[in-house]
Design an enzyme around this catalytic site. Sequence first.
Site, PDB file in Angstrom:
ATOM      1  N   HIS A  26       0.808  -1.419  -0.019  1.00 46.22           N
ATOM      2  CA  HIS A  26       0.090   0.109  -0.227  1.00 46.22           C
ATOM      3  C   HIS A  26       1.247   1.063  -0.242  1.00 46.22           C
ATOM      4  O   HIS A  26      -0.010   2.276  -0.226  1.00 46.22           O
ATOM      5  CB  HIS A  26      -0.992   0.263   1.261  1.00 46.22           C
ATOM      6  CG  HIS A  26      -0.327   0.243   2.793  1.00 46.22           C
ATOM      7  ND1 HIS A  26       0.222  -0.530   3.017  1.00 46.22           N
ATOM      8  CD2 HIS A  26      -0.150   1.753   2.635  1.00 46.22           C
ATOM      9  CE1 HIS A  26       0.738  -0.499   4.779  1.00 46.22           C
ATOM     10  NE2 HIS A  26       0.754   1.094   4.306  1.00 46.22           N
TER      11      HIS A  26
HETATM   12  C1  UD1 Z   1      -1.999   6.333   5.623  1.00 45.87           C
HETATM   13  C2  UD1 Z   1      -1.073   6.167   6.353  1.00 45.87           C
HETATM   14  C3  UD1 Z   1       0.496   5.189   5.916  1.00 45.87           C
HETATM   15  C4  UD1 Z   1      -0.122   3.734   6.333  1.00 45.87           C
HETATM   16  C5  UD1 Z   1      -1.458   3.952   5.356  1.00 45.87           C
HETATM   17  C6  UD1 Z   1      -2.060   2.869   6.784  1.00 45.87           C
HETATM   18  C7  UD1 Z   1      -0.017   8.963   6.145  1.00 45.87           C
HETATM   19  C8  UD1 Z   1       0.392  10.491   5.120  1.00 45.87           C
HETATM   20  N1  UD1 Z   1       0.099   7.404   5.467  1.00 45.87           N
HETATM   21  O1  UD1 Z   1      -1.248   5.400   3.778  1.00 45.87           O
HETATM   22  O2  UD1 Z   1       1.276   5.557   6.554  1.00 45.87           O
HETATM   23  O3  UD1 Z   1       1.315   2.777   6.610  1.00 45.87           O
HETATM   24  O4  UD1 Z   1      -2.387   4.929   6.279  1.00 45.87           O
HETATM   25  O5  UD1 Z   1      -3.365   1.195   5.833  1.00 45.87           O
HETATM   26  O6  UD1 Z   1      -1.086   9.499   6.719  1.00 45.87           O
HETATM   27  N2  UD1 Z   1      -8.452   4.888   0.182  1.00 45.87           N
HETATM   28  C9  UD1 Z   1      -9.841   4.360   0.460  1.00 45.87           C
HETATM   29  N3  UD1 Z   1     -10.549   4.570   0.741  1.00 45.87           N
HETATM   30  C10 UD1 Z   1     -10.285   5.088   2.931  1.00 45.87           C
HETATM   31  C11 UD1 Z   1      -8.643   4.371   2.696  1.00 45.87           C
HETATM   32  C12 UD1 Z   1      -8.408   5.529   2.141  1.00 45.87           C
HETATM   33  O7  UD1 Z   1     -10.448   5.103  -0.775  1.00 45.87           O
HETATM   34  O8  UD1 Z   1     -11.108   3.941   3.611  1.00 45.87           O
HETATM   35  C13 UD1 Z   1      -8.019   5.422  -1.045  1.00 45.87           C
HETATM   36  C14 UD1 Z   1      -8.231   7.076  -1.060  1.00 45.87           C
HETATM   37  O9  UD1 Z   1      -7.888   6.521  -2.718  1.00 45.87           O
HETATM   38  C15 UD1 Z   1      -6.835   7.470  -0.829  1.00 45.87           C
HETATM   39  C16 UD1 Z   1      -5.447   6.181  -0.694  1.00 45.87           C
HETATM   40  O10 UD1 Z   1      -6.654   5.255  -0.718  1.00 45.87           O
HETATM   41  O11 UD1 Z   1      -6.490   8.595  -1.237  1.00 45.87           O
HETATM   42  C17 UD1 Z   1      -4.576   6.562   0.020  1.00 45.87           C
HETATM   43  O12 UD1 Z   1      -5.447   6.977   1.051  1.00 45.87           O
HETATM   44  P1  UD1 Z   1      -4.354   7.664   2.649  1.00 45.87           P
HETATM   45  O13 UD1 Z   1      -4.588   7.625   3.989  1.00 45.87           O
HETATM   46  O14 UD1 Z   1      -3.815   9.403   2.092  1.00 45.87           O
HETATM   47  O15 UD1 Z   1      -3.219   7.243   2.734  1.00 45.87           O
HETATM   48  P2  UD1 Z   1      -2.806   5.829   3.135  1.00 45.87           P
HETATM   49  O16 UD1 Z   1      -2.195   4.750   1.707  1.00 45.87           O
HETATM   50  O17 UD1 Z   1      -4.170   4.596   3.273  1.00 45.87           O
HETATM   51  N1  UDP Z   2      -4.402  -5.165   8.397  1.00 46.55           N
HETATM   52  C1  UDP Z   2      -5.846  -6.166   8.770  1.00 46.55           C
HETATM   53  N2  UDP Z   2      -6.266  -5.912   7.454  1.00 46.55           N
HETATM   54  C2  UDP Z   2      -5.275  -6.209   6.156  1.00 46.55           C
HETATM   55  C3  UDP Z   2      -3.945  -5.388   5.734  1.00 46.55           C
HETATM   56  C4  UDP Z   2      -3.563  -5.114   7.277  1.00 46.55           C
HETATM   57  O1  UDP Z   2      -6.430  -6.000   9.665  1.00 46.55           O
HETATM   58  O2  UDP Z   2      -6.249  -6.773   5.511  1.00 46.55           O
HETATM   59  C5  UDP Z   2      -3.154  -4.738   9.725  1.00 46.55           C
HETATM   60  C6  UDP Z   2      -2.179  -5.430   9.901  1.00 46.55           C
HETATM   61  O3  UDP Z   2      -2.255  -6.862  10.823  1.00 46.55           O
HETATM   62  C7  UDP Z   2      -1.515  -4.601  10.769  1.00 46.55           C
HETATM   63  C8  UDP Z   2      -2.256  -3.539  10.799  1.00 46.55           C
HETATM   64  O4  UDP Z   2      -3.694  -3.471   9.393  1.00 46.55           O
HETATM   65  O5  UDP Z   2      -2.403  -4.911  11.986  1.00 46.55           O
HETATM   66  C9  UDP Z   2      -0.992  -2.996   9.188  1.00 46.55           C
HETATM   67  O6  UDP Z   2      -2.277  -1.538   9.246  1.00 46.55           O
HETATM   68  P1  UDP Z   2      -1.434  -1.097   7.722  1.00 46.55           P
HETATM   69  O7  UDP Z   2      -0.513  -1.960   6.610  1.00 46.55           O
HETATM   70  O8  UDP Z   2      -2.631  -0.429   6.446  1.00 46.55           O
HETATM   71  O9  UDP Z   2      -0.307   0.141   8.097  1.00 46.55           O
HETATM   72  P2  UDP Z   2       0.895  -0.131   8.696  1.00 46.55           P
HETATM   73  O10 UDP Z   2       1.495  -0.154   9.802  1.00 46.55           O
HETATM   74  O11 UDP Z   2       2.058  -0.190   7.333  1.00 46.55           O
HETATM   75  O12 UDP Z   2       1.505   1.590   9.189  1.00 46.55           O
END
Ligand code: UD1
Ligand code: UDP
Length: 385
Positions: A219
């Site tokens: 991601h």
């Molecule tokens: C964010 C965090 C990242 C973390 C991740 C966990 C920042 C800068 N990054 O990244 O550190 O590892 O969350 O998962 O805060 N989107 C959806 N539905 C949702 C959420 C997101 O469609 O419920 C899509 C949207 O297109 C959005 C994109 O994902 O623009 C990115 O979402 P965003 O929350 O900005 O960053 P993450 O990549 O999720």
């Molecule tokens: N996770 C989850 N379902 C998924 C993918 C991840 O519950 O489909 C959980 C995972 O077990 C961990 C957390 O989400 O506890 C990690 O989140 P993510 O990878 O989104 O973010 P990061 O840790 O890189 O910030």
Amino acid sequence: MIKVATIIGARPQIIKAAAISRAINTLFRDCIAEVIIHTGQHYDEEMSEVFFKELGIPRPHYNLNTRSASPAQQVSQMMNGIEEILLKEKPQAVILYGDTNSTLAGSLTSSGLNIPVIHIEAGLRSYNKSMPEEINRIVCDHVSTLLFVPTRQGVENLMKEGFSAQALPPFNKNQPGVFHCGDIMYDNSLYFSSLSGKRTTIIERMQLEEGKYVLSTIHRGYNTDVPERLSSLFRALCGIASETNTKILLPLHPRTSKMMESSLEKDLLQRIRENPLIIITKPVSFLEMIELEKNAMLIMTDSGGVQKEAYFFGKPCIILRSETEWVELVENGNAVIADADERKIMEAFKHFRNIKGLGYPPIYGDGHAAEFICNEIVRNFSGKP
Ligand code: UD1
Ligand code: UDP
């Protein structure tokens, strides 16, 4: 009673908050009251709501519904909303987790109002400032009053930036307290892994066999938003599936699902879709994720949390990044950094397939980090000496 405001927004923060809320609601209910603010950064059912339902986290008292936007718009909207709530609720401290834009918004707003910040998962560094997360965590650490650090390396990182492990209370943001406390995700993994087998059916539903499949998540922006990297990662997955006849399960973040459609070459997309060994699903719940991790042969991920969970459950991990904050995993030989490099990913897969008996020493604490943190909150904010 100490009133704290907890700010969460992204999936991993909601999961982390479960550990602290559980400690507050069991052992500290007479001394800590928690107001939960959800920024709305993650909003799909399977990125947010599912965790409230499954993990027993209290419903957020506020949801700012900020959703997706450019970083500046997202953070500024969050800051406006958070400021209004903090002025109304007047908490004695604000709890923030990790390194997301919700963490950044919470840290700047709380610091601006001179409300002490408690940073959980402090001290981590990738030393790669092109990641927004690296900036977010540096800012949050440097305005915090209490810094709870999961690893020894994290404490060392903070020392290099001028923090002192010898500072004495009363703590404030000019004289912060640094605590090496273990990892609250380890608390969660221990607690919820005793429930995941009984409450989920994902292994049967996905027709997976114990120890015979790879679990993968992707991601990170630098993987999803750079077409060459995303292609290379998916070519590596196709290569492993086809050459080694191994099933690969990918619960895919919505960001990656969207980018796959728009950036992968058409023939690669078709190869992925037609390969019965590559199973792409929506994100799964945390209990399902734990079951998938416990039963996997190996895990491939660019997630911070999933890298560590691989370790908690004794699984080797291929890190789909060029560096990691969790350096212990690599130093111990339990994980290999393969970046988005097709050749390195295949080599790492073969390396781990042939290796047996990796050790997993307990480097993430004793599973009681949340209690430690709550005790320190009481000690530092109760007003009693
Ligand atoms: C964010 C965090 C990242 C973390 C991740 C966990 C920042 C800068 N990054 O990244 O550190 O590892 O969350 O998962 O805060 N989107 C959806 N539905 C949702 C959420 C997101 O469609 O419920 C899509 C949207 O297109 C959005 C994109 O994902 O623009 C990115 O979402 P965003 O929350 O900005 O960053 P993450 O990549 O999720
Ligand atoms: N996770 C989850 N379902 C998924 C993918 C991840 O519950 O489909 C959980 C995972 O077990 C961990 C957390 O989400 O506890 C990690 O989140 P993510 O990878 O989104 O973010 P990061 O840790 O890189 O910030």
